[in-house]
Design a protein around this motif. Structure first.
Motif, short mmCIF file in Angstrom:
data_model
loop_
_atom_site.label_atom_id
_atom_site.label_comp_id
_atom_site.label_asym_id
_atom_site.label_seq_id
_atom_site.Cartn_x
_atom_site.Cartn_y
_atom_site.Cartn_z
N VAL A 47 0.30 -19.86 53.64
CA VAL A 47 0.76 -20.42 54.61
C VAL A 47 1.95 -19.67 55.11
CG1 VAL A 47 2.18 -22.44 55.45
CG2 VAL A 47 0.34 -22.63 53.82
N ARG A 76 -15.88 -33.69 56.90
CA ARG A 76 -14.40 -33.18 57.31
C ARG A 76 -14.78 -32.21 58.39
NH1 ARG A 76 -10.81 -30.90 52.64
NH2 ARG A 76 -10.89 -33.29 52.31
N LEU A 127 -6.19 -25.27 54.82
CA LEU A 127 -6.04 -26.79 54.74
C LEU A 127 -6.88 -27.29 53.50
CD1 LEU A 127 -6.00 -29.65 56.17
CD2 LEU A 127 -8.07 -29.16 57.41
N GLY A 179 -6.56 -32.32 61.05
CA GLY A 179 -7.00 -31.07 60.88
C GLY A 179 -6.03 -29.68 60.49
N VAL A 180 -6.36 -28.92 61.35
CA VAL A 180 -5.69 -27.45 61.04
C VAL A 180 -4.13 -27.63 61.76
CG1 VAL A 180 -7.52 -26.15 60.57
CG2 VAL A 180 -6.59 -26.11 62.84
N GLU A 237 -8.45 -23.05 58.47
CA GLU A 237 -9.20 -23.95 57.90
C GLU A 237 -9.21 -23.97 56.23
OE1 GLU A 237 -12.27 -25.12 61.43
OE2 GLU A 237 -13.16 -25.50 59.18
N VAL A 271 2.87 -37.54 48.65
CA VAL A 271 2.71 -37.63 49.99
C VAL A 271 3.87 -38.63 50.56
CG1 VAL A 271 1.08 -39.01 51.60
CG2 VAL A 271 0.22 -37.30 50.22
N ASN A 295 -6.70 -17.88 57.28
CA ASN A 295 -7.49 -18.76 58.13
C ASN A 295 -6.87 -20.22 57.86
OD1 ASN A 295 -9.73 -20.33 59.16
ND2 ASN A 295 -11.04 -18.75 58.70
N GLN A 330 3.55 -26.65 58.44
CA GLN A 330 3.31 -26.70 56.90
C GLN A 330 4.42 -25.90 56.39
OE1 GLN A 330 1.06 -28.69 55.33
NE2 GLN A 330 2.04 -28.02 53.40
N MET A 355 -13.32 -32.85 62.04
CA MET A 355 -12.48 -31.88 62.89
C MET A 355 -13.01 -31.33 64.15
SD MET A 355 -10.26 -29.70 59.95
CE MET A 355 -11.43 -28.76 59.40
N TYR A 415 -1.52 -26.27 59.99
CA TYR A 415 -1.48 -25.14 59.39
C TYR A 415 -1.77 -23.67 60.36
CZ TYR A 415 -2.19 -27.33 54.99
OH TYR A 415 -1.95 -28.19 53.96
N THR A 416 -1.44 -24.01 61.58
CA THR A 416 -1.60 -23.10 62.54
C THR A 416 -0.32 -23.20 63.54
OG1 THR A 416 -2.80 -24.51 64.11
CG2 THR A 416 -4.15 -22.92 63.05
N ALA A 418 -14.98 -19.74 58.00
CA ALA A 418 -15.23 -21.20 58.27
C ALA A 418 -16.44 -21.76 58.30
CB ALA A 418 -14.29 -21.91 59.79
N SER A 432 -2.75 -35.50 51.76
CA SER A 432 -1.96 -35.71 52.63
C SER A 432 -2.07 -37.21 53.18
CB SER A 432 -2.19 -34.67 53.86
OG SER A 432 -3.40 -34.93 54.64
N VAL A 450 -10.84 -24.83 63.61
CA VAL A 450 -10.21 -23.53 64.23
C VAL A 450 -10.50 -23.17 65.46
CG1 VAL A 450 -12.11 -22.11 62.96
CG2 VAL A 450 -9.75 -21.36 62.61
#
Lengths: 426, 477
Positions: free
Chosen positions: A98, B366, A126, B92-93, A123, A260, A121, B116, B370, B96-97, B350, B127, B377
């Protein structure tokens, strides 16, 4: 004390149980996979850093050959910074997917560059990786629950319970030695691949020892918890599946609910400026400088670099020293926001450290990533390294720019190089 | 039919009596409702914050004073990705993006500020998102209330009595399955309400319905699976251990293994490394800041011929602006080519992971979830592309202003003095070339279409567990 013969008898008995043998082989196989993929990943990361270093060098040499002044040299040459995976990173990849572990920067305003992220990536991040730490933190408790939930009730169901209790010299010793045999076999099954992996990647003895002890302690915690729950008088009426449900509730609280829930609370409690604000502020400060009188830039710049106070005369509408001065000034204007942003990250991590005391799996996870230098601490330390290195670039170029030193490519040999060693000293 | 309902009601009565079932159900419901509320609030807050920042960035751009147009190319612009309506259930992501990108001339920057990176770091396994609860924990709860549904009858001897009394095995199993599904539906309720809420917030109704249906199928798979194991087992204890093992394998192990496999078999170069290849290709194009770069000789010749001029001074357009526009186009082609290749890499990574959906219904649901919610993604890639389109548009518009509205000689003399620098500017009215940015995920029908492979995966799982259930029926006696 539990004697050796107790252990031997139990071991001989348990080996014959098919589902136990299956679980042991499964744990071993999973550990092999986790260690193998971890090593493959860290090797790929090290190889990437090697390649990047090489390419960066070629690129910089090519660019520098064309430069005619130090300002241009600083503008066009990028510098590679990186955080090598530690020798134990294979076992706990932590936050390395990350947070960025590689970054190219140049001498422009740092706040405009440092948040660029060449991350993995999303995904895959995650979903999370299957590393050794995940096996030890999340899966081992479940395996232990599967192994130990029917110690007593399983024997009761098989009709051997009374016989066992009567023939055993000491009832408590019987269950304890059985649990110890089961859990230590589990420990061996997961630790052997780890130890081999650690030897291959050349981890320090101390680190390996810490890791091993952590795994053992975590296993011991779940073993004692399972034994304790199984012994409780108030729960003696429960079937083994119902006992396991109770144990699962503990697992759920420790591995899911506490992390959490506290994450949500921590997020709410710790105030942080949004990243967008930092970069917007920084950009305004840098860009406004073009339209403001030169003195505005110099006033801000001289606050931190008074030594150049008598070198601020301008011979044209553009001079490199002024250009870099307003880049610096831009960073200074965004400094408060940027510091607050980083302090928020630190504070959240510190609070998470306290919360982890409530949850053995979280504690194990944090300690493992801390030893493997893949936790938030290590990743923010790398960011600090980039900042320090960037500062050293400025320290190097300012005298050349302000003293109007005649340009020579040879002088550029002395440009500070990034090395992980810089970080280790701080 | 009456018999089936009777069996279902009996099962529910048993859960109420035994307290275990009702406790599990109550706990799940509380957690799920909490997750839906907290997540919806967080996403709403994120959406508002990003929208405010977007408006600020646009206002700041328009507020800039008279300037040389190329200065505005480097002043640049920020865009922020607004979360999709369904991300209140399936983030979803998103965390993380990066959520914002700096757009400027000659460069494609990466997205910054993934949430994140600003979190406590404790949510890497679990989560509080409703989707995680539905995908990983809901099966566990179904397991806890369902593992004994058949073995209990068998151990108590009631099973053989029922069969002897002529009760159809199908009716029995169907009743038990419906009972479990009923519990599943209760767990699904908060998520469904939130999805309907998302539909009211502008999400396509078809997508919201498909989304709920996907989770319904998933719960069906797990109810049937747990029931099948219970039917096959002779004892509750072994039924429990086997179902727990299956849950561990399908919900926890395979997804993680899939992610590790994807990273290993489809290694991705990363942006930094592919940037070097980009640089290599760019060097051949010439430096767009330098109109004297030999790379633009041909362009110059053509232009002189076109306007029948002797030198660039005589051209009716600003040659520097022409070069800037020309080289930005060439450069963007190269950048896009590499950016597309990198996105392709991420997509195939992915896809490796998503193919594990044939091995685990958790991955199937999943991916589906998403894809439907527009938090995968690909949606992030869509954001990158939209941002790039905006970047190219405003940079080229500024270059055209440079070309048409700024005299070449004035432009060349811009660094001579304060006065000449002031002369080489254009009015700030020109900054209105920047168009507004509002990110939207793909249209609903497109997302539905893209989800088909994952619907197929889930349906296959449904068929598989039904066949399993039919096979286990023989054991009912």
């Amino acid at each position: 004390m539990i004697s050796f013969s107790d252990i031997k008898r139990e071991a001989r008995f348990l080996v014959r149980q098919r589902h136990i043998a299956f679980l042991m082989i499964l744990s071993f196989a999973l550990s092999v996979f986790a260690v193998w993929s971890g090593i493959a990943e860290t090797r790929a990361q090290s190889a990437t850093i090697e390649r990047l270093l090489e390419k960066n060098d070629v690129d910089r040499q090519g660019v520098l050959a064309k430069q005619k002044n130090y300002g241009g040299a600083a503008y066009y040459s990028f510098h590679l910074t990186y955080a090598q995976p530690s020798s134990l990173a294979f076992a706990a990849m932590g936050q390395r997917d990350v947070f960025p572990w590689k970054h190219r920067i140049r001498m422009l305003a740092l706040e405009g560059q440092i948040y660029e992220t060449d991350a993995d990536n999303p995904e895959l991040s995650l979903q999370g990786r299957f590393d050794f730490a995940f096996l030890a933190v999340v899966l081992l408790p479940l395996f232990i629950i599967l192994l130990l939930h029917d110690l007593r009730s399983g024997e009761r169901a098989a009709g051997r319970y009374d016989l066992l209790v009567v023939t055993a010299a000491n009832e408590r010793k019987l269950w304890l030695s059985r649990a110890i045999v089961l859990c230590s076999s589990l420990a061996v099954a997961v630790l052997v691949p780890f130890l081999i992996g650690a030897a291959i990647s050349g981890a320090s003895l101390q680190g390996i020892l810490f890791f091993t002890l952590l795994v053992l302690a975590h296993i011991a915690f779940w073993m004692l918890l399972s034994l304790y729950i199984g012994k409780l008088k108030s729960l003696s009426a429960l079937s083994s599946a119902q006992l396991a449900s109770v144990l699962l509730a503990f697992w759920l609280s420790f591995a899911v609910l506490i992390p959490v829930g506290s994450d949500t609370i921590i997020d709410e409690v710790v105030e942080s400026p949004s990243g967008g604000q930092i970069v917007l502020t920084q950009r305004e400060a840098v860009n406004d400088a073009w339209d403001l009188p030169f003195s505005a830039t110099w006033d801000e710049f001289l606050k931190t670099h008074p030594e150049w106070a008598d070198k601020t005369n301008m011979n044209s509408q553009f001079e490199w020293k002024w250009y870099y001065a307003f880049q610096q000034a831009g960073d200074q204007k965004a400094a408060n926001l940027s510091t607050a942003y980083r302090e928020a990250t630190q504070k959240k991590d510190a609070l998470a450290g306290w919360v982890a005391l409530l949850s053995p799996p979280m504690l194990t996870q944090r300690l493992m990533t801390s030893i493997a230098e893949t936790d938030i601490q290590a990743m923010t330390a790398y960011e600090q390294c980039i900042r320090d290195y960037h500062a050293s670039l400025r320290e190097y170029y300012y005298p050349l720019l302000f003293n109007d030193v005649e340009f020579s490519v040879d002088q550029l040999k002395w440009v500070p190089e990034y090395s992980s060693a810089i970080c280790d000293n701080t | 039919m009456k018999v089936i309902t009777q069996i279902m009601l009996d099962e529910w009565r048993y859960w109420l009596r035994s307290k275990l079932g009702i406790t599990v159900l109550a706990i799940t419901l509380v957690i799920t409702i909490a997750a839906v509320i907290v997540n919806a609030m967080e996403m709403r807050q994120a959406a508002e914050e990003r929208q405010t920042l977007q408006k600020t960035a646009e206002a700041r751009f328009l507020e800039q004073p008279d300037r040389h147009p190329h200065r505005m190319v480097h002043y640049g612009h920020y865009v922020f990705r607004a979360p999709s309506p369904l991300s209140i259930v399936e983030p979803g992501v998103d965390a993380y993006t990066g959520t914002s990108i700096f757009l400027e001339g000659h460069r494609q920057n990466s997205a910054m500020f993934a949430e994140q990176r600003q979190s406590s770091g404790m949510t890497r396994f679990s989560s509080l998102s409703p989707s995680f609860l539905m995908q990983v924990l809901a099966p566990l709860f179904i397991l806890l209330i369902g593992y004994a549904s058949m073995t209990r009858e068998r151990e108590a001897g009631t099973l053989s009595i029922m069969v002897l009394q002529g009760l159809s095995r199908w009716h029995l199993l169907l009743g038990k399955l419906l009972a479990l599904m009923g519990a599943g539906l209760v767990i699904l309720l908060p998520l469904s309400i939130a999805s309907i809420g998302a539909a009211l917030q502008g999400e396509s109704a078809l997508v919201s319905a498909g989304f709920i249906l996907g989770y319904f199928l998933y719960l069906l798979v797990w109810s049937a699976l747990v029931l099948a194991v219970s039917t096959m087992s002779s004892k509750s204890n072994s039924s429990f251990a086997v179902s727990l093992g299956i849950w561990l394998l399908l919900c926890i192990l395979i997804p993680r293994i899939g992610s590790s496999v994807a990273a290993t078999v489809e290694p991705s170069l990363g942006k930094l490394e592919s940037d070097f290849a980009v640089l290599e290709a760019l060097r051949k194009l010439g430096d767009g800041h330098n109109a004297a770069d030999p790379a633009f000789e041909q362009l110059k010749k053509n232009l002189l011929a076109q306007y029948d001029a002797e030198s660039v001074d005589e051209l009716p357009v600003n040659f520097r602006g022409v070069v800037a526009e020309y080289s930005e186009k060439k450069l963007t082609n190269v950048l896009n080519q590499f950016a597309e290749a990198r996105m392709e890499e991420e997509r195939s990574q992915a896809n490796v992971l998503r193919n594990f959906g044939w091995l685990s219904p958790t991955i199937a649901v999943r991916s589906l979830s998403m894809m439907m919610a527009g938090t995968n993604v690909e949606t992030h890639h869509r954001f990158l592309r939209d941002a790039e389109t905006l970047r190219f548009d405003f940079v080229q518009s500024l270059n055209q202003i440079h070309r048409d509205h700024l005299d070449y000689k004035t432009d060349m003399a811009r660094s001579k003095s304060k006065a000449s620098s002031l002369a080489a500017r254009v009015s700030s009215d020109n900054w209105s070339v920047l168009s507004e940015f509002e990110f939207k995920p793909e249209p609903g029908t497109q997302r539905l279409e893209n989800s088909l492979p994952y619907i197929a995966q889930l349906l296959l799982w449904c068929v598989l567990v039904m066949v399993m259930l039919k096979y286990t029926m023989r054991r009912v006696q």
